[in-house]
Structure formats: structure tokens, C-alpha cells
Design a protein around this motif. Structure first.
Motif, PDB file in Angstrom:
ATOM      1  N   ARG A 223      63.398 -52.941  17.724  1.00 27.56           N
ATOM      2  CA  ARG A 223      65.147 -52.406  17.570  1.00 27.56           C
ATOM      3  C   ARG A 223      64.805 -50.692  16.620  1.00 27.56           C
ATOM      4  O   ARG A 223      65.067 -49.973  17.171  1.00 27.56           O
ATOM      5  N   PHE A 224      63.974 -50.953  15.641  1.00 23.26           N
ATOM      6  CA  PHE A 224      64.089 -49.796  14.592  1.00 23.26           C
ATOM      7  C   PHE A 224      63.551 -48.516  15.920  1.00 23.26           C
ATOM      8  O   PHE A 224      63.162 -47.565  16.268  1.00 23.26           O
ATOM      9  N   ASN A 225      62.038 -48.949  16.746  1.00 21.13           N
ATOM     10  CA  ASN A 225      61.909 -47.749  17.370  1.00 21.13           C
ATOM     11  C   ASN A 225      62.099 -46.888  18.420  1.00 21.13           C
ATOM     12  O   ASN A 225      62.400 -45.824  19.337  1.00 21.13           O
ATOM     13  N   ALA A 226      63.131 -47.827  19.074  1.00 25.16           N
ATOM     14  CA  ALA A 226      64.688 -48.059  20.270  1.00 25.16           C
ATOM     15  C   ALA A 226      65.314 -47.401  19.366  1.00 25.16           C
ATOM     16  O   ALA A 226      65.701 -46.402  20.404  1.00 25.16           O
TER      17      ALA A 226
ATOM     18  N   LEU B  82      58.947 -55.108   5.423  1.00 21.06           N
ATOM     19  CA  LEU B  82      58.376 -56.781   5.413  1.00 21.06           C
ATOM     20  C   LEU B  82      58.324 -56.980   6.972  1.00 21.06           C
ATOM     21  O   LEU B  82      58.158 -57.851   7.459  1.00 21.06           O
ATOM     22  N   ALA B  83      60.109 -57.273   7.297  1.00 15.99           N
ATOM     23  CA  ALA B  83      60.663 -57.076   8.373  1.00 15.99           C
ATOM     24  C   ALA B  83      59.843 -56.869   9.337  1.00 15.99           C
ATOM     25  O   ALA B  83      59.464 -56.773  10.997  1.00 15.99           O
ATOM     26  N   TYR B  84      59.676 -55.257   9.546  1.00 17.09           N
ATOM     27  CA  TYR B  84      59.872 -54.673  10.712  1.00 17.09           C
ATOM     28  C   TYR B  84      57.859 -54.686  10.893  1.00 17.09           C
ATOM     29  O   TYR B  84      57.425 -54.542  11.650  1.00 17.09           O
ATOM     30  N   LEU B  85      57.117 -55.033   9.423  1.00 15.39           N
ATOM     31  CA  LEU B  85      55.647 -55.404   9.790  1.00 15.39           C
ATOM     32  C   LEU B  85      55.240 -56.760  10.415  1.00 15.39           C
ATOM     33  O   LEU B  85      54.441 -56.859  11.331  1.00 15.39           O
ATOM     34  N   THR B  86      56.239 -57.867  10.282  1.00 14.27           N
ATOM     35  CA  THR B  86      55.758 -59.575  10.591  1.00 14.27           C
ATOM     36  C   THR B  86      56.872 -59.261  11.904  1.00 14.27           C
ATOM     37  O   THR B  86      56.723 -60.256  12.158  1.00 14.27           O
TER      38      THR B  86
END
Length: 225
Positions: A218-221, A207-211
Motif C-alpha cells: 500500500r505504501f509503495n503504491a 516495523l509493519a512496513y518491513l514485516t
């Protein structure tokens, strides 16, 4: 340092009960940190127009203060440690609530208290207190059936995690939840609770990733440097 088993002083009692491996590891880590600070910080200080050893001196000062504080607290009895942890935890919760209500927003987050020209994050002080209190509650949950220790531990996790998410500080929230889960697993209580917590944590992370854009960034990097 050598003590006799017949020595009944508090220092001798401390020496024979302290975890020597853990103490040695902490001292080594602190020493390595000081050396690395001495090697890396002068250039940064000069670029910022500060004295050459500005960051190194601060690092050394806080390292020494931390070691003194650690040693002093290690002389406390377990009940005294629990009482101190409770006082610190209540104070940090008050600080976190104060930040949520009136704290300044910096780079999209409200995490800092400013006192006397210094800034601090109450969440950093809440972590050790939270660990001590929850460890005691898990022990009580196994020892006493008349005390709702486990529900209290769950409520404390939910309260602290909620305040951290509100800042938002997803990293601290994840660290707090994982520490709580590790304590739960080590306590010997049914592991079903760990599975439930892990499921909730994964759903919350998704949910944190989506919102939250900064979490997604940070996850994408990390996945695509």
C-alpha cells in the motif's frame, strides 16, 4: 425550528445546547453521500445482477438509521453517554477477542463477526466508545490526582491497538493511535506524552512496513502509483 428560551422542554433544552454547526455539517455530508450514491451505484448494481437502486436504498436506509441514532444519543446526559460507551467498548473488546480466537480468515485478515447472515467489524463500534472513554479519562487525569486515569487510558490504547494489530488492521490501529494522541493534546496534559506516542507509532509503522507485505504494498503504491 424556533424555540423560546422560556421553554423548559427537553427538545428546547437540546436545541439550545446542541452544536448547530456540527449538526449542519453532518446533515450536509449525509445528504451529499446519498446524492453520490444515487448517481454512482445503479450501474454497479446492474452489473452485479441486482435491482437498479439496491445500493442506493441500503445507503439511504442506513443513513436514516444513523441520523436517528445520533439524535437519540444526543439527548442522553454525559454520565449516561459514558456508561453506554463503557458497555459498547467492553462488548466490542469481547468481539475482537472472539475473532482473534475463532474468527474466519478472509484475504489474510481476521476482522469480521458473522451473525444471522450479516457480517460486522467490532472495531468500527469500538472507535466511538473508545473516544468517549478516553476523553473522560483525560479530563479526570487533570481533575483528580487520586485516580490513575492516564495509566488506564494508556492501557486501553495498548489493548485495543494490540487486538487490531493481531487481525492485522494497521489502518485502524493508526487511526486509533492518532485519535488518542489528539485527545491527549487537547486535554492540556504535558505534551511529552504525545511525542513519546508519535515516536512509538512511527517505529511501529516502520516495523509493519518491513514485516507485513500488504502494508508495504500500500505504501509503495501510494508513493509510486
Amino acid at each position: 425550528m424556533r424555540f423560546s428560551r422560556a421553554d423548559e422542554s427537553r427538545v428546547a433544552a437540546w436545541w439550545f445546547t446542541v452544536d448547530h454547526l456540527l449538526l449542519t455539517s453532518i446533515l450536509i455530508l449525509a445528504g451529499v453521500g446519498v446524492v453520490l450514491s444515487l448517481a454512482a451505484s445503479p450501474e454497479v448494481a446492474l452489473k452485479k445482477g441486482l435491482p437498479t437502486f439496491y445500493f442506493f436504498e441500503r445507503h439511504l436506509m442506513f443513513s436514516c438509521l444513523g441520523l436517528v441514532l445520533m439524535t437519540t444519543l444526543s439527548f442522553l446526559t454525559p454520565p449516561a453517554v459514558r456508561r453506554l460507551a463503557l458497555i459498547v467498548f467492553v462488548a466490542t473488546l469481547a468481539g475482537l477477542i472472539w475473532i482473534a480466537v475463532t474468527g474466519p480468515e478472509i484475504n489474510g485478515a481476521k476482522r469480521w463477526l458473522f451473525l444471522g447472515g450479516y457480517s460486522l467489524q467490532p472495531s468500527e463500534f469500538s472507535k466511538p466508545a473508545f473516544v468517549v472513554i478516553c476523553a473522560w479519562l483525560f479530563a479526570e487525569a487533570r481533575r483528580r490526582t487520586d485516580m490513575p486515569a492516564l495509566p488506564i487510558a494508556i492501557a486501553l490504547l495498548a489493548l485495543l491497538a494490540g487486538l487490531l494489530i493481531g487481525q492485522p488492521d494497521i489502518g485502524q490501529t493508526m487511526l486509533t493511535a492518532m485519535t488518542w494522541g489528539a485527545l491527549f493534546a487537547l486535554s492540556g496534559l504535558p505534551l511529552l506524552g504525545v511525542g513519546i506516542l508519535a515516536t512509538v507509532a512511527l517505529l511501529g509503522l516502520g516495523l509493519a512496513y518491513l514485516t507485513l507485505p500488504h502494508v508495504a504494498a500500500r505504501f509503495n503504491a501510494f508513493l509510486n502509483p
